[in-house]
Design an enzyme around this catalytic site. Structure first.
Site, PDB file in Angstrom:
ATOM      1  CG  ASP A 209      -1.833   1.247   1.222  1.00 23.97           C
ATOM      2  OD1 ASP A 209      -2.547   1.451   0.220  1.00 23.97           O
ATOM      3  OD2 ASP A 209      -1.818   2.018   2.193  1.00 23.97           O
ATOM      4  CB  SER A 210       0.174   4.737  -0.941  1.00 23.44           C
ATOM      5  OG  SER A 210      -1.045   4.802  -0.214  1.00 23.44           O
TER       6      SER A 210
ATOM      7  CD  GLU B 255      -1.831   8.881   5.962  1.00 24.75           C
ATOM      8  OE1 GLU B 255      -0.736   9.253   6.368  1.00 24.75           O
ATOM      9  OE2 GLU B 255      -2.050   7.728   5.530  1.00 24.75           O
TER      10      GLU B 255
ATOM     11  CB  CYS C 285      -2.982   0.773  -2.636  1.00 24.78           C
ATOM     12  SG  CYS C 285      -2.990   2.535  -3.003  1.00 24.78           S
TER      13      CYS C 285
ATOM     14  CB  CYS D 162     -10.324   5.113  -0.243  1.00 22.16           C
ATOM     15  SG  CYS D 162      -8.840   5.851   0.469  1.00 22.16           S
TER      16      CYS D 162
ATOM     17  CG  HIS E  47      -6.542   6.236   4.495  1.00 22.24           C
ATOM     18  ND1 HIS E  47      -5.769   5.503   3.628  1.00 22.24           N
ATOM     19  CD2 HIS E  47      -5.680   6.972   5.248  1.00 22.24           C
ATOM     20  CE1 HIS E  47      -4.499   5.801   3.831  1.00 22.24           C
ATOM     21  NE2 HIS E  47      -4.418   6.678   4.801  1.00 22.24           N
TER      22      HIS E  47
END
Ligand code: DGL
Length: 269
Positions: free
Chosen positions: A6-7, A154, A69, A188, A190
């Site tokens: 993942d990023s 984040e 991702c 996504c 997140h």
């Protein structure tokens, strides 16, 4: 090991379900934290970063790499599968999360109207529209980019009132496009951290769906259909956490995404 890329931190929400579903398998998770987020980056950049990560996971001995991702799956997967893999490691496999999710999405809807929320990169690629149309041409699919949600998560602001305002804004936008939507795919990594906020703002007729469980089921199913790959994966029930940023940064930030403490190692890809 199964390589999971993942990023940054987000793929941990997918890894959680993978480890639950496949507890005997060994996993190596790589987060490209030093270059995250990928969401607004160009195709060329995302492709280059993702290919570097895939090569790195291959060099560790991962015969299967999952791009956990959406943005990397949308922008880099096809080129890596078609152009790079035959040359660098034809015996290995790289999978993404858009196709398996698209294969299952019809099971969640009664109205046949789906909404997709994701990063700018995922939405502008139209990957979900294209993939879902292949399997279910009669489903009506609408989509909206939510560029501000990744930075909010984040920064640990998932319970902040500002986050609720933005979730309200994005969900109103997509339900304005198609009021018959009953299934909102959180496309996504997140967004599962915002599930409670989505639940709060969505009308009772609309359900937000996270990806982890479906991806874990589909990966297990893939392995059962591909014994030639499955037999190359070690099975001691271990998970290695790797990051391109500092280990301290990753250990601290990961707490939001992984239930419990973890110890990572910093690597250069
Ligand atoms: N992991 C990304 C995704 O699922 C979100 C974070 C980023 O933008 O890098 O699209």
């Amino acid at each position: 090991m199964i390589g999971v890329f993942d990023s940054g931190f987000g793929g941990l929400t997918i890894l959680r379900d993978l480890v639950k579903k496949l507890p005997t398998y060994d996993f190596a998770y790589l987060g490209d934290n030093s270059r995250a987020p990928y969401g607004n980056r160009s195709f060329e950049t995302i492709y280059r970063y993702t290919l570097e990560a895939v090569n790195y996971l291959f060099s560790l001995g991962c015969p299967l790499v999952l791009l956990a991702c959406n943005t990397a799956s949308a922008k880099a997967l096809r080129t890596i599968q078609q152009n790079d893999l035959p040359q660098i490691a034809p015996q290995n496999r790289v999978l993404g999360i858009i196709r398996p999710m698209s294969e299952e999405i019809a099971n969640f809807t009664k109205t046949g109207h789906i909404g997709i929320l994701g990063t700018e990169g995922t939405i502008s690629s139209e990957s979900y529209l294209l993939e879902i149309a292949k399997f279910y041409p009669n489903l009506k699919v609408s989509q909206t980019a939510c560029p501000i949600l990744v930075p909010l998560v984040e920064n640990g602001l998932q319970n902040h009132p500002a986050t609720e305002i933005f979730v309200q804004e994005y969900t109103s936008e997509i339900l304005g496009i198609d009021p018959q939507i009953d299934t909102l795919l959180l496309a996504c990594t997140h967004y599962p951290l915002l599930e409670k906020v989505f639940e709060k703002v969505l009308p009772p007729t609309v359900r937000a769906i996270a990806q982890g469980k479906v991806i874990a089921e589909k990966t297990a199913n893939y392995l059962s259909r591909h014994p030639e790959i499955d037999k190359c994966i070690s099975k001691n029930g271990t998970v290695k956490f790797l990051t391109t940023d500092s280990a301290e940064f990753f250990n601290k930030g990961a707490k939001n995404f992984w239930n419990g403490e973890l110890q990572s190692k910093s690597v250069a890809v």
